[in-house]
Design an enzyme around this catalytic site. Structure first.
Site, PDB file in Angstrom:
ATOM      1  N   SER A 319       0.834  -1.201   0.000  1.00 61.19           N
ATOM      2  CA  SER A 319       0.000   0.000   0.000  1.00 61.19           C
ATOM      3  C   SER A 319       0.868   1.250   0.000  1.00 61.19           C
ATOM      4  O   SER A 319       0.557   2.244  -0.674  1.00 61.19           O
ATOM      5  CB  SER A 319      -0.912   0.002   1.236  1.00 61.19           C
ATOM      6  OG  SER A 319      -1.634   1.208   1.331  1.00 61.19           O
ATOM      7  N   TRP A 322       2.607   1.710  -3.423  1.00 63.39           N
ATOM      8  CA  TRP A 322       1.601   2.059  -4.440  1.00 63.39           C
ATOM      9  C   TRP A 322       1.488   3.578  -4.575  1.00 63.39           C
ATOM     10  O   TRP A 322       1.239   4.087  -5.664  1.00 63.39           O
ATOM     11  CB  TRP A 322       0.251   1.468  -4.055  1.00 63.39           C
ATOM     12  CG  TRP A 322      -0.876   1.848  -4.971  1.00 63.39           C
ATOM     13  CD1 TRP A 322      -1.226   1.244  -6.151  1.00 63.39           C
ATOM     14  CD2 TRP A 322      -1.805   2.930  -4.798  1.00 63.39           C
ATOM     15  NE1 TRP A 322      -2.311   1.877  -6.715  1.00 63.39           N
ATOM     16  CE2 TRP A 322      -2.679   2.923  -5.904  1.00 63.39           C
ATOM     17  CE3 TRP A 322      -1.972   3.896  -3.820  1.00 63.39           C
ATOM     18  CZ2 TRP A 322      -3.719   3.834  -6.045  1.00 63.39           C
ATOM     19  CZ3 TRP A 322      -3.008   4.825  -3.964  1.00 63.39           C
ATOM     20  CH2 TRP A 322      -3.861   4.777  -5.060  1.00 63.39           C
ATOM     21  N   HIS A 323       1.687   4.296  -3.462  1.00 71.40           N
ATOM     22  CA  HIS A 323       1.528   5.745  -3.504  1.00 71.40           C
ATOM     23  C   HIS A 323       2.666   6.448  -4.230  1.00 71.40           C
ATOM     24  O   HIS A 323       2.495   7.593  -4.663  1.00 71.40           O
ATOM     25  CB  HIS A 323       1.415   6.294  -2.080  1.00 71.40           C
ATOM     26  CG  HIS A 323       0.078   6.052  -1.452  1.00 71.40           C
ATOM     27  ND1 HIS A 323      -0.237   4.879  -0.799  1.00 71.40           N
ATOM     28  CD2 HIS A 323      -1.037   6.828  -1.387  1.00 71.40           C
ATOM     29  CE1 HIS A 323      -1.477   4.944  -0.349  1.00 71.40           C
ATOM     30  NE2 HIS A 323      -1.982   6.107  -0.688  1.00 71.40           N
ATOM     31  N   GLY A 324       3.820   5.813  -4.349  1.00 76.42           N
ATOM     32  CA  GLY A 324       4.905   6.467  -5.064  1.00 76.42           C
ATOM     33  C   GLY A 324       6.214   5.724  -4.913  1.00 76.42           C
ATOM     34  O   GLY A 324       6.408   4.934  -3.974  1.00 76.42           O
ATOM     35  N   TYR A 463      -0.489  10.374  -7.311  1.00 70.54           N
ATOM     36  CA  TYR A 463      -0.329   8.976  -6.969  1.00 70.54           C
ATOM     37  C   TYR A 463      -0.991   8.054  -7.976  1.00 70.54           C
ATOM     38  O   TYR A 463      -0.873   6.870  -7.912  1.00 70.54           O
ATOM     39  CB  TYR A 463      -0.901   8.699  -5.565  1.00 70.54           C
ATOM     40  CG  TYR A 463      -0.369   9.678  -4.543  1.00 70.54           C
ATOM     41  CD1 TYR A 463       0.985   9.784  -4.305  1.00 70.54           C
ATOM     42  CD2 TYR A 463      -1.232  10.533  -3.860  1.00 70.54           C
ATOM     43  CE1 TYR A 463       1.479  10.695  -3.394  1.00 70.54           C
ATOM     44  CE2 TYR A 463      -0.736  11.447  -2.940  1.00 70.54           C
ATOM     45  CZ  TYR A 463       0.601  11.518  -2.712  1.00 70.54           C
ATOM     46  OH  TYR A 463       1.091  12.441  -1.808  1.00 70.54           O
TER      47      TYR A 463
END
Length: 463
Positions: A319, A322-324, A463
């Protein structure tokens, strides 16, 4: 083109006239919506639309193969998910892993080199990739048959959710796209309320908090005292909530104006009494996606207690990344994963569930602490920000008392939010129809006056 810009508002209203003029012809209406979605995406960069078109064409070929050779659906789904993950990794993480490889090679005194590539990162690629994976898995599990090409393409490109979610599933959005009935605009008062909520949260509150508190403090934390930095931490927690939940309110309203219903994406997350509950309330479409397509396939709670904790930690690391493509997002994900494991350990030792007021206070502060790594430019900058918490004795630049009062006001409104919402919806229902456009126009002007100048950008576009 920002969804908050006057240009988009005019284009959207004109499109609605065309869209609803085609209401009796569902295929034509869907074609118009698909073309509009690609046009909106191309307004950011034509290469974004080209990338989405290529990805969609590949997905359609995979779905056609799954329909033709139904006995091989599971194998085709594995291939499709693998290809989707690789595609996302190349666009989003190539530079991150290349730099890591180069550093490792330098430490080993190796002359191995991975050539640099000029890769543009399409806005929303993380969201529509996860949406596509949910579709591929559903077909691979025989939970549904592939939809026709038009419906499948619209499912990926649907512009209210294309840029930054919510992440939709085939059994919600795609099932609605496939319906043959004439679409209708339902709950107009709720649409009005959601639009107003989005403007208040994003155009006014999130932008004001960012300009007044968050940006100055994170840009130069060494110039501020510990109490100011502490309030800056709280401020960013509230800013990102207003920003992303405001965006979700906006796109849910836009979808409703197009005759579609999207699921709720936020549910007062800072009232959560533990981390487990926080993730049931925050970015619900992502947290449930991670649960269904990462946590459960990795074993969930089926492999024993300690194996479950490892799965939780791994899921939260995914998780985070996934954001960066940055160490700071890995740290943020690791903090949440370790926090959830610590909560489970404590509950196992005490035999009691973590809840109550004190647990809620601890949860809020832990979440705020983790947000520092999310917001800072890098993990070193986050540590520098944290080191300033002990600084005291200097001049106070910001209105600390006012900031504390606003924090208490935020929680008071959050606690009574459902009553405030229901009361305001009741007042809207009693408001004469002819007055509602005038009321909306007045409130839009008022919010624009209260908020900072310019069209604010949404945080989650990154994102």
């Amino acid at each position: 083109m920002s969804y908050l810009s006057p240009e988009f508002a005019v284009c959207f209203l004109l499109f609605l006239l065309l869209y609803w003029a085609l209401a009796r012809w569902s295929s034509a209406q869907k074609v118009a919506l698909l073309l509009a979605s690609y046009a909106v995406y191309a307004s950011l960069d034509w290469r974004f639309s080209a990338t989405l078109a290529c990805y969609t064409a590949s997905l359609l070929l995979l779905l056609a193969a799954a329909k033709r050779w139904s006995q091989h659906r599971k194998k085709l789904a594995v291939a499709g998910v693998t290809a989707s993950v690789i595609n996302l990794a190349v666009f989003k993480y190539f530079d991150f892993f290349r730099e890591g490889f180069q550093l490792a090679a330098a430490e080993l005194q190796s002359d191995w080199v991975i050539p640099a590539l000029d890769i543009i990162l399409p806005v929303g690629i993380s969201f529509y990739t996860f949406q596509a994976i949910a579709y591929i898995v559903a077909v691979g599990r025989n939970e549904r048959d592939p939809a026709n090409p038009l419906d499948s393409a619209l499912y990926l490109a649907f512009f209210p959710t294309l840029m930054a979610g919510p992440i939709c599933r085939p059994d919600t959005l795609l099932a609605q796209i496939e319906e043959k009935t004439v679409r209708q605009i339902r709950q107009p008062d709720r649409i009005f309320w959601l639009l107003l909520s989005a403007l208040i949260k994003k155009v006014w509150l999130a932008s004001w908090i960012a300009t007044t508190w968050v940006n100055p403090l994170f840009a130069n934390p060494d110039a501020y005292q510990g109490v100011e930095l502490l309030l800056g931490m709280y401020a960013f927690a509230i800013q990102i909530y207003f920003d992303f939940s405001g965006y979700s309110d906006l796109v849910i309203a836009m979808a409703m104006l197009l005759g579609y219903k999207l699921n709720q994406n936020f549910n007062l997350p800072y009232l959560a009494v533990n981390l487990r509950e926080f993730w049931r309330r925050w970015h619900i479409s992502l947290s449930t996606w991670i649960r269904d397509y990462v946590y459960i396939p990795m074993g969930g709670n089926r492999g024993g207690w300690w194996a479950t904790q490892l799965t939780i930690l791994t899921s939260m690391l995914i998780s985070g990344i996934w954001h960066g493509a940055s160490i700071k997002y890995l740290i943020w994900g690791a903090l949440h994963g370790l926090g959830m494991v610590a909560q489970n350990v404590l509950e196992k030792i005490t035999g009691r569930k973590a809840d109550g007021f004190l647990s809620g206070v601890i949860t809020f502060h832990f979440v705020c602490f983790a947000w520092i790594f999310f917001r800072a430019d890098g993990w070193q900058e986050a540590l520098n920000y944290l080191s300033g918490f002990t600084r005291h004795g200097g001049a106070i630049e910001l209105n600390v008392i006012g900031g504390c009062a606003l924090l208490l006001l935020f929680f008071w409104v959050s606690y009574y939010f459902e009553q405030v919402r229901d009361s305001s919806l009741g007042l809207l229902e009693k408001t004469p129809l002819m007055l509602k456009p005038v009321l909306l126009a007045f409130l839009v002007l008022l919010i624009n006056l209260l908020g900072p100048s310019g069209v604010p950008a949404f945080l989650y576009y990154s994102y």
